[in-house]
Write a protein that holds these residues in place. Structure first.
Motif, PDB file in Angstrom:
ATOM      1  N   LEU A   1       3.519   0.475  -5.445  1.00 35.04           N
ATOM      2  CA  LEU A   1       4.345   1.706  -5.533  1.00 35.04           C
ATOM      3  C   LEU A   1       3.457   2.893  -5.855  1.00 35.04           C
ATOM      4  CD1 LEU A   1       7.829   0.595  -7.245  1.00 35.04           C
ATOM      5  CD2 LEU A   1       7.010   0.538  -4.584  1.00 35.04           C
TER       6      LEU A   1
ATOM      7  N   HIS B   1       1.096   4.079  -3.150  1.00 35.10           N
ATOM      8  CA  HIS B   1       1.899   4.687  -2.187  1.00 35.10           C
ATOM      9  C   HIS B   1       1.978   6.136  -2.666  1.00 35.10           C
ATOM     10  CE1 HIS B   1       4.254   5.095   1.387  1.00 35.10           C
ATOM     11  NE2 HIS B   1       5.336   5.561   0.690  1.00 35.10           N
TER      12      HIS B   1
ATOM     13  N   LEU C   1      17.667   0.064  -0.382  1.00 33.28           N
ATOM     14  CA  LEU C   1      17.039   0.837   0.478  1.00 33.28           C
ATOM     15  C   LEU C   1      17.693   1.990   1.106  1.00 33.28           C
ATOM     16  CD1 LEU C   1      15.470  -2.303   2.655  1.00 33.28           C
ATOM     17  CD2 LEU C   1      14.218  -0.776   1.065  1.00 33.28           C
TER      18      LEU C   1
ATOM     19  N   TYR D   1      13.636  10.800   0.263  1.00 35.54           N
ATOM     20  CA  TYR D   1      12.729  10.971   1.066  1.00 35.54           C
ATOM     21  C   TYR D   1      11.284  10.446   0.763  1.00 35.54           C
ATOM     22  CZ  TYR D   1      10.475  12.560   5.426  1.00 35.54           C
ATOM     23  OH  TYR D   1       9.696  12.534   6.550  1.00 35.54           O
ATOM     24  N   GLY D   2      10.625   9.789   1.608  1.00 31.45           N
ATOM     25  CA  GLY D   2       9.402   9.267   1.260  1.00 31.45           C
ATOM     26  C   GLY D   2       9.170   8.235   0.130  1.00 31.45           C
TER      27      GLY D   2
ATOM     28  N   SER E   1       9.885   4.415  -2.041  1.00 28.40           N
ATOM     29  CA  SER E   1       9.256   3.148  -1.555  1.00 28.40           C
ATOM     30  C   SER E   1       9.985   1.802  -2.464  1.00 28.40           C
ATOM     31  CB  SER E   1       7.618   3.146  -1.724  1.00 28.40           C
ATOM     32  OG  SER E   1       7.361   3.398  -2.862  1.00 28.40           O
TER      33      SER E   1
ATOM     34  N   PHE F   1      13.972   4.041   7.129  1.00 29.57           N
ATOM     35  CA  PHE F   1      12.630   4.173   7.390  1.00 29.57           C
ATOM     36  C   PHE F   1      12.281   5.257   8.201  1.00 29.57           C
ATOM     37  CE2 PHE F   1      14.026  -0.162   6.501  1.00 29.57           C
ATOM     38  CZ  PHE F   1      13.225  -0.637   5.405  1.00 29.57           C
TER      39      PHE F   1
ATOM     40  N   GLY G   1      11.530   8.217   6.123  1.00 25.26           N
ATOM     41  CA  GLY G   1      10.165   7.625   5.961  1.00 25.26           C
ATOM     42  C   GLY G   1       9.822   6.808   4.518  1.00 25.26           C
ATOM     43  N   ASN G   2      10.942   6.027   4.718  1.00 22.76           N
ATOM     44  CA  ASN G   2      10.898   4.928   3.250  1.00 22.76           C
ATOM     45  C   ASN G   2       9.939   3.817   3.707  1.00 22.76           C
ATOM     46  OD1 ASN G   2      14.240   5.386   2.839  1.00 22.76           O
ATOM     47  ND2 ASN G   2      12.529   6.747   1.711  1.00 22.76           N
ATOM     48  N   THR G   3       9.471   3.003   2.663  1.00 27.97           N
ATOM     49  CA  THR G   3       8.302   2.225   2.901  1.00 27.97           C
ATOM     50  C   THR G   3       9.007   0.690   1.989  1.00 27.97           C
ATOM     51  OG1 THR G   3       6.352   3.446   3.255  1.00 27.97           O
ATOM     52  CG2 THR G   3       6.190   1.404   2.621  1.00 27.97           C
ATOM     53  N   LEU G   4       8.818  -0.425   2.575  1.00 24.37           N
ATOM     54  CA  LEU G   4       9.067  -1.617   1.945  1.00 24.37           C
ATOM     55  C   LEU G   4       7.886  -2.360   1.622  1.00 24.37           C
ATOM     56  CD1 LEU G   4      11.293  -3.696   0.707  1.00 24.37           C
ATOM     57  CD2 LEU G   4      11.764  -4.222   3.100  1.00 24.37           C
ATOM     58  N   PHE G   5       7.551  -2.938   0.716  1.00 26.56           N
ATOM     59  CA  PHE G   5       6.457  -3.776   0.469  1.00 26.56           C
ATOM     60  C   PHE G   5       6.909  -5.018  -0.014  1.00 26.56           C
ATOM     61  CE2 PHE G   5       4.884   0.427  -0.657  1.00 26.56           C
ATOM     62  CZ  PHE G   5       3.499   0.572   0.065  1.00 26.56           C
TER      63      PHE G   5
END
Length: 330
Positions: free
Chosen positions: A143, A146, A235, A240-241, A243, A262, A266-270
């Protein structure tokens, strides 16, 4: 080398019943690996509990000694990287799964599994972290890399009374984040506030059943240890943006969601794995756990028990009644 030592042993009966007992083993019975370690501390993890009841996805052959974590002192070494007397940590890889584990006074492991104890940590503190702390650290690392920062907003931690969740809450608080802890245990609220949570919410609050693809933007980051609909809800609630880092499946292995968090936010999943984490990254995270990410008082995060007390504690873990970390003094 040949002398006896105490170990927890899980045995399987012909009727597929599993029993736990403290036995005397001999060092000559351990696997022939490069480094012999006299274990000082171990810690309990959910994988140990699963191994103790015959989960063949964790342990294939019995009798077996579980314990995916160990810290201790090198007693003998065939590796130039480790000398007799070195203080070391071993977590994950195959330790305690199909290789005789840390719930014993000795382990024998490949040199490539071992991390030297970093300055700033004692052997006891290393096991308060253990695999759980390493996993929480890997989540936080993802995180932060990111771009997550305290100025962006709240961070949600699910399964906050478990090992990973507890350490994630404490470390995020140390780094200045406003932490929202999710728990189904109302009695844990005082404990969670003590270790750094700013806000406590129930599981129901983050278990959206509306079917909407997006919810109000609430969290800048998420560390999820449970999976399932709680992860899907988290999620849908990212800013916005934002993670999320996922490392667990206590609630479910399934994830039903849409692409909208997503492609619209603009989300991110690790995905986070600590079992086979490359050694350079692993060593780097341990350095951070010993220094800038180390909570001010690790001792409040864990209780200490003896090897003889382990079977009862494993039952509590299987029943979902454990709170925080449990370390085992060998």
């Amino acid at each position: 080398m040949s002398h006896s030592f105490k170990a927890l042993q899980i045995s399987e009966s012909p009727e597929k019943q599993y029993t736990r007992s403290i036995i005397e083993r001999n060092i000559s019975d351990l696997p022939a690996n490069e480094v012999l370690i006299k274990v000082t501390y171990s810690s309990l993890n959910y994988k140990d509990a699963l191994s103790s009841v015959g989960n063949k996805g964790v342990t294939k052959q019995y009798p077996h000694t579980p314990g995916i974590d160990a810290s201790g002192i090198v007693e003998a070494s065939e590796s130039p990287d480790f000398q007799v007397g070195d203080e070391v940590i071993v977590t994950s890889y195959d330790l305690g799964m199909n290789t005789s584990g840390g719930l014993a006074e000795y382990i024998s492991v490949p040199a490539k599994w071992i991390v030297k104890l970093p300055k700033g940590l004692s052997l006891k503190e290393a096991m308060i972290h253990g695999t759980a702390g390493l996993t929480a650290g890997l989540c936080i690392n993802a995180l932060l890399n990111h771009g997550l920062s305290p100025a962006q907003g709240k961070v949600l931690v699910t399964g906050s009374t478990g090992g990973v969740g507890t350490l994630a809450v404490a470390m995020l608080a140390k780094l200045g984040f406003e932490v929202v802890a999710v728990t189904g245990k109302p009695e844990a609220e005082v404990f969670l506030k003590e270790i750094g949570a700013s806000e406590i919410v129930s599981r129901e609050v983050v278990n959206d059943q509306s079917g909407r693809p997006l919810l109000k933007s609430t969290y800048a980051g998420v560390i999820d240890t449970v999976g399932g609909n709680i992860l899907a809800t988290a999620l849908k609630s990212l800013v916005y943006g934002g993670s999320a880092a996922i490392c667990g499946l206590v609630a479910s292995t399934e994830l039903h969601t849409t692409v909208l968090p997503f492609i619209l936010r603009g989300n991110t999943l690790f995905g986070i794995d600590s079992a086979e984490c490359p050694m350079p990254l692993r060593a780097n995270i341990w350095q951070k756990l010993a220094n800038e990410w180390k909570p001010n008082d690790l001792s409040i995060l864990a209780k200490e028990i003896t090897l003889e007390e382990v079977p009862a504690q494993l039952d509590l873990m299987l029943q979902g009644k454990a709170l925080g970390k449990t370390i085992v003094k060998l």
